[in-house]
Design a protein around this motif. Structure first.
Motif, PDB file in Angstrom:
ATOM      1  N   GLY A 408     -52.054  -3.724  24.737  1.00  0.00           N
ATOM      2  CA  GLY A 408     -53.006  -4.588  25.424  1.00  0.00           C
ATOM      3  C   GLY A 408     -52.756  -6.059  25.189  1.00  0.00           C
ATOM      4  N   ASP A 409     -51.505  -6.430  24.998  1.00  0.00           N
ATOM      5  CA  ASP A 409     -51.199  -7.837  24.739  1.00  0.00           C
ATOM      6  C   ASP A 409     -51.234  -8.638  26.046  1.00  0.00           C
ATOM      7  N   VAL A 410     -50.747  -9.870  25.974  1.00  0.00           N
ATOM      8  CA  VAL A 410     -50.938 -10.816  27.086  1.00  0.00           C
ATOM      9  C   VAL A 410     -50.362 -10.285  28.389  1.00  0.00           C
ATOM     10  N   GLY A 411     -49.128  -9.733  28.366  1.00  0.00           N
ATOM     11  CA  GLY A 411     -48.584  -9.139  29.583  1.00  0.00           C
ATOM     12  C   GLY A 411     -47.139  -9.505  29.829  1.00  0.00           C
ATOM     13  N   THR A 412     -46.731  -9.383  31.112  1.00  0.00           N
ATOM     14  CA  THR A 412     -45.345  -9.643  31.506  1.00  0.00           C
ATOM     15  C   THR A 412     -45.330 -10.557  32.728  1.00  0.00           C
ATOM     16  N   SER A 457     -55.985 -11.691  24.059  1.00  0.00           N
ATOM     17  CA  SER A 457     -56.814 -11.399  25.235  1.00  0.00           C
ATOM     18  C   SER A 457     -56.499 -12.302  26.415  1.00  0.00           C
ATOM     19  N   GLY A 458     -55.380 -13.056  26.336  1.00  0.00           N
ATOM     20  CA  GLY A 458     -54.980 -13.900  27.456  1.00  0.00           C
ATOM     21  C   GLY A 458     -54.276 -13.090  28.527  1.00  0.00           C
ATOM     22  N   TYR A 470     -52.298 -17.996  30.505  1.00  0.00           N
ATOM     23  CA  TYR A 470     -53.665 -18.394  30.177  1.00  0.00           C
ATOM     24  C   TYR A 470     -53.925 -17.887  28.766  1.00  0.00           C
ATOM     25  N   THR A 471     -54.302 -18.795  27.857  1.00  0.00           N
ATOM     26  CA  THR A 471     -54.337 -18.478  26.426  1.00  0.00           C
ATOM     27  C   THR A 471     -55.641 -17.855  25.959  1.00  0.00           C
ATOM     28  N   ARG A 498     -64.461 -19.850  29.575  1.00  0.00           N
ATOM     29  CA  ARG A 498     -63.504 -19.104  28.746  1.00  0.00           C
ATOM     30  C   ARG A 498     -63.833 -17.614  28.815  1.00  0.00           C
ATOM     31  N   ARG A 499     -62.803 -16.812  28.886  1.00  0.00           N
ATOM     32  CA  ARG A 499     -63.000 -15.368  29.029  1.00  0.00           C
ATOM     33  C   ARG A 499     -61.820 -14.612  28.435  1.00  0.00           C
ATOM     34  N   ASP A 500     -62.058 -13.340  28.187  1.00  0.00           N
ATOM     35  CA  ASP A 500     -61.018 -12.446  27.651  1.00  0.00           C
ATOM     36  C   ASP A 500     -60.591 -11.461  28.727  1.00  0.00           C
TER      37      ASP A 500
END
Length: 685
Positions: A408-412, A457-458, A470-471, A498-500
């Motif tokens: 579930g990390d930031v992504g690709t 959660s970015g 998005y951090t 701000r959001r997760d």
């Protein structure tokens, strides 16, 4: 004169008459005088001379002579003699009148009163002298002059030569020990003991001790050392019977031990010069060291034997991962799990088998080339074979050793067929996130440091030429990556709250970010707003909100894919009713409902390929993981089951497409030992 002649004549006549009568007596009945008994011989007990160093000399005297058959002394610790149980000493010299003596140097207890008397045997009669006594100082200390043989085997018969041993085989006053183990005495006299080497001894070198009346003497003795000469045959397989030839082996099989490495062999038969043993199933070495313990000694064989290597003669041409296949061959281990089968270097599970057939489950992989060589090993040796098997799975595991742990990390994001993943490293102690670039040819990754603070959660996305992150921080929360210069540039902050776990996608070079949930407040806040970042203007623009269903909660960590300049948002469900899916048309800034996804699911991965969209893995609301993949056809607006991804369920993974090939990886299988977060699968073309 005449008178003398007459007298002489008379005497002569008397003599002649007597002679005639004597001759008649020899041929007639004996006279009374001749039948009278001859007088019996007699014996006297004299004295005893006791020696300080042990022993005694007994003395007697023969008073009258006669027809004596035996003579000597009888002695006992009891004054009531019993010639059947007490000690009798017979003298060997011919009996003659006068003093006679007998030396007793063994079989005497110290500080003991003994009674003795002389005796003679006259015909059927035994005549005794007077009973006397003496105070014994004990026996002489035994003296051992030699032992024969000086070496032997367990249970061998040996002889001890010397003196002062004692005289009775059955007497408890004399015993022989090997160290502390008693020997069985076969026979004993004062100078020779014949006894047996005890089978209960525990060492091969000993002091053999003779103890008589509390006094002891010892002499060295040792068991023969076993010798290994030959082992036949020179090669064998498990369960075969081998023969060891040598010398000085124990003839009792149970008293021999053969160790082949750390495995104990069963000994079937044993003789002094050979023994037979069975190759144990537990053998761990192909050419094991052989160690023999026999005669309480351990020796190593100068040469051992080798295990016949297994061979595979038949295997299926193709199979799916985790499918059961049958391998046929020879010399497999009879215990199925002792066989080790590898497909392209990955260990397969052996389910059952015989020495000629194995049932094997094909491993998950990795199989980067779509096929694998089958190797087999027993003991410590692996045999490389020529057998190849193709892996038919639509999704092929190509790696299980990702250098990062994606959950579930930031992504690709993808830029000009270059793929980047934002994730943390395998080292759990390193809490930083890094940028990882994928090399499709070598299936390897290159790590770059991210020079700003970014939370797990970015989200991230690529617009074809740049990458954007998005951090999920309150400020300094939007950054651009240029792969040409490998540099990061800060961009205007995301204008929304701000959001997760927001959702992001790119259409026509523009980046869109929206949805998500703020998990920091005590009461979580769901968001439905969306914003467009125009890279050419370097500014954010508010666009239409995501359709809000009043009966469901918002969408968090929803998945997106882009087909024909339209974005599709699926999943991210937080309630059981959130199974609707939506299409966003940037040209009209409009959200359009599409066919519902089959269930309310979150934590999915998504990609598009050849005009269709795909939703992979995930977790339905309520729990559980899925290995399935669904295909969306925009032409028919339908969802159809696609090929399962691997054979383990997972969620919170990642997906991307490069050079027309789809990849799915990472995620958790719900078990700490699944290690799915390090796996990468490729869709076959």
């Amino acid at each position: 004169m005449p008178t003398k002649i007459i007298l002489s004549s008379l005497i002569l006549c008397i003599i002649l008459l007597a002679a005639c009568q004597e001759e008649e007596v020899e041929t007639s009945t004996p006279s009374v005088t001749d039948s009278l008994p001859t007088a019996s011989p007699s014996v006297v007990t004299l004295d005893a001379k006791v020696f300080d160093e042990g022993g005694v000399v007994l003395s007697g005297e023969l008073i009258t002579d006669g027809s004596i058959s035996d003579y000597g002394f009888i002695f006992s610790a009891d004054s009531i003699f019993d010639e059947y149980s007490d000690n009798l000493i017979f003298l060997e010299d011919p009996p003659k009148l006068g003093r006679f003596e007998a030396s007793i140097l063994s079989s005497l207890r110290g500080e003991t009163t003994y009674f003795f008397r002389a005796f003679i045997k006259f015909g059927e009669e035994t005549i005794y002298g007077e009973t006397k006594k003496f105070e014994s100082s004990g026996s002489r200390c035994p003296i051992i002059s030699r032992i024969a043989p000086e070496q032997g085997h367990l249970e061998d018969t040996i002889q001890l030569f010397g003196k002062y041993f004692g005289t009775s085989t059955y007497s408890s006053s004399t015993h022989v020990t090997f160290s502390n183990q008693y020997s069985r005495i076969i026979s004993i006299d004062d100078s020779v003991i014949t006894c047996v080497v005890p089978e209960t001894i525990v060492e091969h070198q000993h002091r053999v001790t003779v103890t008589s009346m509390g006094k002891s003497a010892a002499i060295p003795f040792s068991l023969y050392s076993p010798l290994i000469e030959l082992i036949e045959p020179a090669s064998a397989t498990f369960g075969d019977t081998l023969k060891l030839f040598g010398q000085h082996l124990d003839h009792v099989a149970e008293r021999n031990t053969i160790m082949l490495g750390n495995a104990k062999a069963e000994i079937v038969t044993s003789q002094r010069n050979s023994l037979e043993f069975i190759v144990p199933d537990e053998l761990a070495e192909n050419i094991p060291s052989l160690q023999l313990t026999s005669q309480l000694q351990t020796v190593n064989a100068p040469a051992s034997f080798s295990i016949i290597l297994p061979e595979i003669v038949n295997a299926p041409e193709c199979s799916n991962a985790y499918e059961e296949i049958t391998l046929e061959g020879n010399y497999f281990h009879p215990v199925s799990h002792q066989n080790r089968v590898f497909i392209e270097g990955v260990k397969a599970e052996v389910l059952s088998g015989t020495t000629q057939q194995l049932i094997v489950r094909v491993p998950f992989g990795p199989f980067p080339n779509g096929s694998g060589r089958i190797d087999i090993g027993v003991t410590d040796t692996v045999v490389t074979t020529e057998q190849q098997i193709c892996i038919q799975d639509p999704w092929l595991m190509i790696s299980n050793s990702l250098p990062f742990s994606f959950y579930g990390d930031v992504g690709t994001f993808t830029i000009n067929n270059r793929v980047f993943v934002v994730s943390d490293p395998e080292d759990y102690q390193d809490q930083n996130l890094y940028l990882w670039e994928f090399d499709e040819e070598t299936i390897s990754w290159t790590k770059e440091t991210i020079p700003f603070n970014v939370q797990h959660s970015g989200t991230c996305v690529g617009n074809g030429s740049k990458g954007y992150v998005y951090t999920a921080t309150s400020t300094d929360n939007f950054w651009e990556y240029d792969p040409a210069t490998t540099t990061w540039t800060q961009k205007p902050d995301f204008p929304g709250a701000r959001r997760d776990k927001p959702t992001s996608f790119s259409v026509n070079g523009n980046v869109y970010v929206g949805l998500g949930t703020d998990f920091e407040p005590y009461f979580e806040v769901d968001y439905f707003d969306f914003y467009k970042f125009d890279a050419s203007l370097n500014q954010w623009i508010k666009v239409s909100d995501f359709p809000n269903d009043p009966y469901t909660r918002g969408r968090t960590e929803a998945s997106t894919f882009v087909i024909d300049q339209a974005a599709y948002v699926v999943g991210g469900a937080r309630t059981t009713g959130s199974y609707s899916a939506w299409k966003y048309q940037p040209s009209e800034d409009q959200w359009v409902s599409i066919a519902d996804f089959p269930d309310a699911r979150n934590y999915t991965s998504a990609f598009s390929l050849d005009g269709k969209g795909y939703i992979a893995n995930g977790s339905p609301v309520g729990g559980g993981e899925r290995k399935e993949c669904w295909e969306y056809n925009p032409a028919s607006n339908t969802w159809s089951p696609f090929f399962d991804i691997g054979h383990k369920s997972r969620f919170r993974g990642f997906a991307f497409v490069i050079n027309g090939t789809a990849y799915v990886g990472g995620g958790s299988g719900g078990r700490y030992d699944d290690l799915t977060e390090y796996e990468l699968y490729k869709l076959r073309k």
